[in-house]
Every structure is written in structure tokens, then in C-alpha cells.
Design an enzyme around this catalytic site. Structure first.
Site, PDB file in Angstrom:
ATOM      1  N   GLY A   1       0.840  -1.205   0.000  1.00  0.00           N
ATOM      2  CA  GLY A   1       0.000   0.000   0.000  1.00  0.00           C
ATOM      3  C   GLY A   1       0.871   1.249   0.000  1.00  0.00           C
TER       4      GLY A   1
ATOM      5  CG  ASP B   1      -3.502   0.662   8.243  1.00  0.00           C
ATOM      6  OD1 ASP B   1      -4.401   1.512   8.294  1.00  0.00           O
ATOM      7  OD2 ASP B   1      -3.482  -0.272   7.411  1.00  0.00           O
TER       8      ASP B   1
HETATM    9  P1  ADP Z   1       2.068  -4.006   2.775  1.00  0.00           P
HETATM   10  O1  ADP Z   1       3.502  -4.099   2.470  1.00  0.00           O
HETATM   11  O2  ADP Z   1       1.528  -2.621   2.606  1.00  0.00           O
HETATM   12  O3  ADP Z   1       1.735  -4.639   4.122  1.00  0.00           O
HETATM   13  P2  ADP Z   1       1.010  -6.387   1.477  1.00  0.00           P
HETATM   14  O4  ADP Z   1       0.734  -7.086   2.757  1.00  0.00           O
HETATM   15  O5  ADP Z   1      -0.014  -6.506   0.390  1.00  0.00           O
HETATM   16  O6  ADP Z   1       1.252  -4.827   1.665  1.00  0.00           O
HETATM   17  O7  ADP Z   1       2.400  -6.939   0.920  1.00  0.00           O
HETATM   18  C1  ADP Z   1       2.990  -6.387  -0.255  1.00  0.00           C
HETATM   19  C2  ADP Z   1       3.639  -7.468  -1.060  1.00  0.00           C
HETATM   20  O8  ADP Z   1       4.710  -8.064  -0.309  1.00  0.00           O
HETATM   21  C3  ADP Z   1       2.750  -8.647  -1.416  1.00  0.00           C
HETATM   22  O9  ADP Z   1       1.888  -8.381  -2.506  1.00  0.00           O
HETATM   23  C4  ADP Z   1       3.787  -9.692  -1.772  1.00  0.00           C
HETATM   24  O10 ADP Z   1       4.279  -9.503  -3.074  1.00  0.00           O
HETATM   25  C5  ADP Z   1       4.907  -9.394  -0.778  1.00  0.00           C
HETATM   26  N1  ADP Z   1       4.857 -10.360   0.324  1.00  0.00           N
HETATM   27  C6  ADP Z   1       4.000 -10.380   1.370  1.00  0.00           C
HETATM   28  N2  ADP Z   1       4.217 -11.450   2.170  1.00  0.00           N
HETATM   29  C7  ADP Z   1       5.242 -12.128   1.596  1.00  0.00           C
HETATM   30  C8  ADP Z   1       5.945 -13.333   1.919  1.00  0.00           C
HETATM   31  N3  ADP Z   1       5.655 -14.069   3.004  1.00  0.00           N
HETATM   32  N4  ADP Z   1       6.941 -13.725   1.083  1.00  0.00           N
HETATM   33  C9  ADP Z   1       7.263 -12.999  -0.009  1.00  0.00           C
HETATM   34  N5  ADP Z   1       6.635 -11.870  -0.372  1.00  0.00           N
HETATM   35  C10 ADP Z   1       5.644 -11.433   0.428  1.00  0.00           C
END
Ligand code: ADP
Length: 320
Positions: A11, A128
Site C-alpha cells: 500500500g 495504519d
Molecule cells: P504491505 O507491504 O503494505 O503490508 P502487502 O501485505 O499486500 O502490503 O504486501 C505487499 C507485497 O509483499 C505482497 O503483494 C507480496 O508480493 C509481498 N509479500 C507479502 N508477504 C510475503 C511473503 N511471506 N513472502 C514474499 N513476499 C511477500
């Protein structure tokens, strides 16, 4: 460390640009070649990298969003995706990455480093403010100021017409935005996902305030607690007052970052590059209220940040 990459992921948050600018200029100032990665991890897996110069980051400190653009990627959650991303870094001789994003992005950063040996330093950016290891993450201050400004404007009309207003703010899992917005705008009640609430009790409080001569009431609802529309319906039915509601939605994500977020992001972006150059890896930069800190990603990702219950109590006292 002669070549590093900067990525924004997940985000978007106001202040990400200031962090990119700081990372690029700190790197260049120390003789490091800095690559920008477009579109988060998706762009990394596609090899969408370019050498970022000082001019590229000119004029962006005050702009919301991210000039590198951001995104989410399911593929990067797989071992194959992470390996593809790592390959593009290695083929360009990149030994370290600054990854700016929320907890999902930091999880991805840890995976990238663990499987490829590339050094990573995380920069917490999330409106957040739910990332442990830092008092505030990039974007939070801007988001709460946007919400407070909206609440102040609503207060004017609520007062003039003797109305109750319910304002829904972001926060699916937590009430950080709701609590700060509620405290700063003098809300009568704050509903957050972490703490049970009773709409009956809130109606009693509203009626007693009204009887004492209060001319307006504002209720702040975190989206994960319930919806503003539901709260409006219940309160209108139980009290007979005129109740309106407003969902702030994505406007909380955008806008020019506040001075606080710009300075925080500048410090974080610069500290991240300095950490890489000092040989650190799999850590997140943070701010403990006094100084810049470094917390292992393992610790950041195995703990949960919780809302300070004292703040909710304080809001109740102020609403009397
Ligand atoms: P934010 O970083 O804002 O919390 P997300 O939770 O959607 O947003 O995570 C962003 C991106 O990080 C995901 O779309 C994915 O590509 C990557 N990501 C999240 N969890 C993992 C994981 N366990 N292993 C590898 N990449 C991850």
C-alpha cells in the site's frame, strides 16, 4: 557495497517519495550507484530497474504516493518469484536493497535476503502505523491529519445543525488511525476492532451529552470495527436524533506528506542506505521517539503492535 536498489511495495503511503529521495541522494553522496525498481516486487521480477540519479528524485519530497509506483504481487510470495527477483538484482551486481513498505513488503524483503544472500534494510511505510519496531511509520501522521481535518470540517456543520456525525476511517485490523483522530477531534466515541463496544452505551452517552447542552457529537469508527452506516442506523433509531455518516476512504492515503512524515522518511531513507553500507542486513530502521533504531526483521515480523488502552480511556474522559 557499490550498487543498491530501492523498492516501494504494498500500500502506498505519503512520504514514500521523501524516503526514495533520501536513499538515492545518500547513496550517490557516498559513491554508490542506486537503482530504482518500478512497480514493487512485480517490477523486480520483470527486471524493471533503472539507474536513479539525483535529478530523478528532484521535486518529489512533498508529493504523496510513490514515483517508483507500488503494487502487490502473489507471484513474489512463491520461491520461484523471489528467485526471479533476486536474479535481476544479481545480474546487475546489486548487493543490497532498501525496501520501503508495510509488513507484507518487509516479509518479502526477509525472504529475498534469506534465499539470495542480498542484504536488505526495511523502511516502515504504512498509514495504519501497525508495524512494530517504530513509534510511527511513514504516512501515519499525514493520514491522521487528513482525517482530523475532515472531522473538524464536519464538526462545524454538526454544531450548526445539532447533529450526530459518524466518520469511518481506515483500519481493518486495528484502530491506530481511529484513536488518534478521535482524540485530536474530540470525538464522543471511538470504535476500534480490538476493543468491544456497546452501541447502547454510546446512545446513553449521546443522550446525556445532549441533555447537558452539547450541540454536536462525532463518533469515529475504524472500518474493521463495523461500518459507519450501521452505526448511523442504530443510533438514529435508538435516539431519534438526526445522524449523518461519512466514509473517508482513500483520501486518507493521498495528499502531500506532513512535515513530520517528510523528515521521518528522509531520516529513514538515509539511515537505511548507511545501514547497508555498514554491512547490516535483515533489519528495519525505526524511530523510538528519540533516535533512529534498527530492529531485526525477525523481531518486527513476529510481534504485533497494539493500541495504547490509556489513549482510549483518555478519549472517554474527554468526552464527558
Ligand atoms: P504491505 O507491504 O503494505 O503490508 P502487502 O501485505 O499486500 O502490503 O504486501 C505487499 C507485497 O509483499 C505482497 O503483494 C507480496 O508480493 C509481498 N509479500 C507479502 N508477504 C510475503 C511473503 N511471506 N513472502 C514474499 N513476499 C511477500
Amino acid at each position: 557495497m557499490e550498487r543498491i536498489a530501492v523498492i516501494t511495495s504494498g500500500g502506498d503511503a505519503p512520504g514514500m517519495n521523501a524516503a526514495i529521495r533520501a536513499a538515492v541522494r545518500t547513496g550517490i553522496g557516498r559513491g554508490v550507484t542506486v537503482f530504482g525498481v518500478r512497480n514493487g516486487y512485480e517490477g523486480l521480477m520483470e527486471g524493471s530497474l533503472f539507474e536513479a540519479d539525483s535529478i530523478f528524485v528532484g521535486g518529489i519530497i512533498g508529493r504523496g504516493g510513490t514515483v517508483l509506483r507500488s503494487g502487490r504481487s502473489e507471484r513474489f510470495k512463491t520461491a520461484e518469484g523471489v528467485a526471479a527477483g533476486a536474479e535481476h538484482l544479481k545480474s546487475r551486481g546489486i548487493q543490497g536493497a532498501v525496501i520501503i513498505g508495510g509488513d507484507g513488503s518487509l516479509r518479502g524483503a526477509r525472504e529475498l535476503s534469506l534465499t539470495s544472500g542480498i542484504a536488505v534494510i526495511g523502511v516502515p511505510a504504512s498509514i495504519d502505523n501497525d508495524i512494530p519496531g517504530t513509534a510511527t511509520s511513514i504516512g501515519f501522521d499525514t493520514a491522521i491529519n487528513t482525517a482530523v481535518e475532515a472531522a473538524d470540517k464536519i464538526r462545524d456543520t454538526a454544531y450548526s445543525h445539532d447533529r450526530v456525525f459518524v466518520i469511518e476511517v481506515m483500519g481493518r485490523q486495528n484502530g491506530f488511525i481511529a484513536v488518534e483522530t478521535g482524540l485530536a477531534s474530540g470525538a464522543e466515541a471511538i470504535l476500534i476492532p480490538e476493543v468491544p463496544y456497546s452501541l447502547d452505551d454510546i446512545c446513553v452517552r449521546l443522550t446525556s451529552g445532549h441533555d447537558k447542552g452539547k450541540k454536536s457529537s462525532i463518533i469515529i469508527v475504524a472500518e474493521g470495527a463495523t461500518s459507519a452506516a450501521k452505526v448511523r442506523d442504530v443510533i438514529a433509531e435508538k435516539t431519534g436524533y438526526e445522524v449523518r455518516y461519512l466514509v473517508l476512504g482513500h483520501m486518507q492515503r493521498g495528499g502531500n506528506p506532513t512535515a513530520w512524515d517528510r523528515v521521518l522518511a528522509t531520516r529513514f531513507g538515509s539511515a537505511a542506505v548507511q545501514a547497508l553500507m555498514a554491512g547490516r542486513t535483515r533489519e528495519m530502521v525505526g524511530f523510538d521517539g528519540k533516535q533512529i533504531t534498527y530492529t531485526p526483521l525477525d523481531d518486527v515480523l513476529s510481534t504485533r503492535r497494539t493500541v495504547d488502552p490509556e489513549k482510549l480511556l483518555l478519549a472517554e474522559v474527554m468526552a464527558q
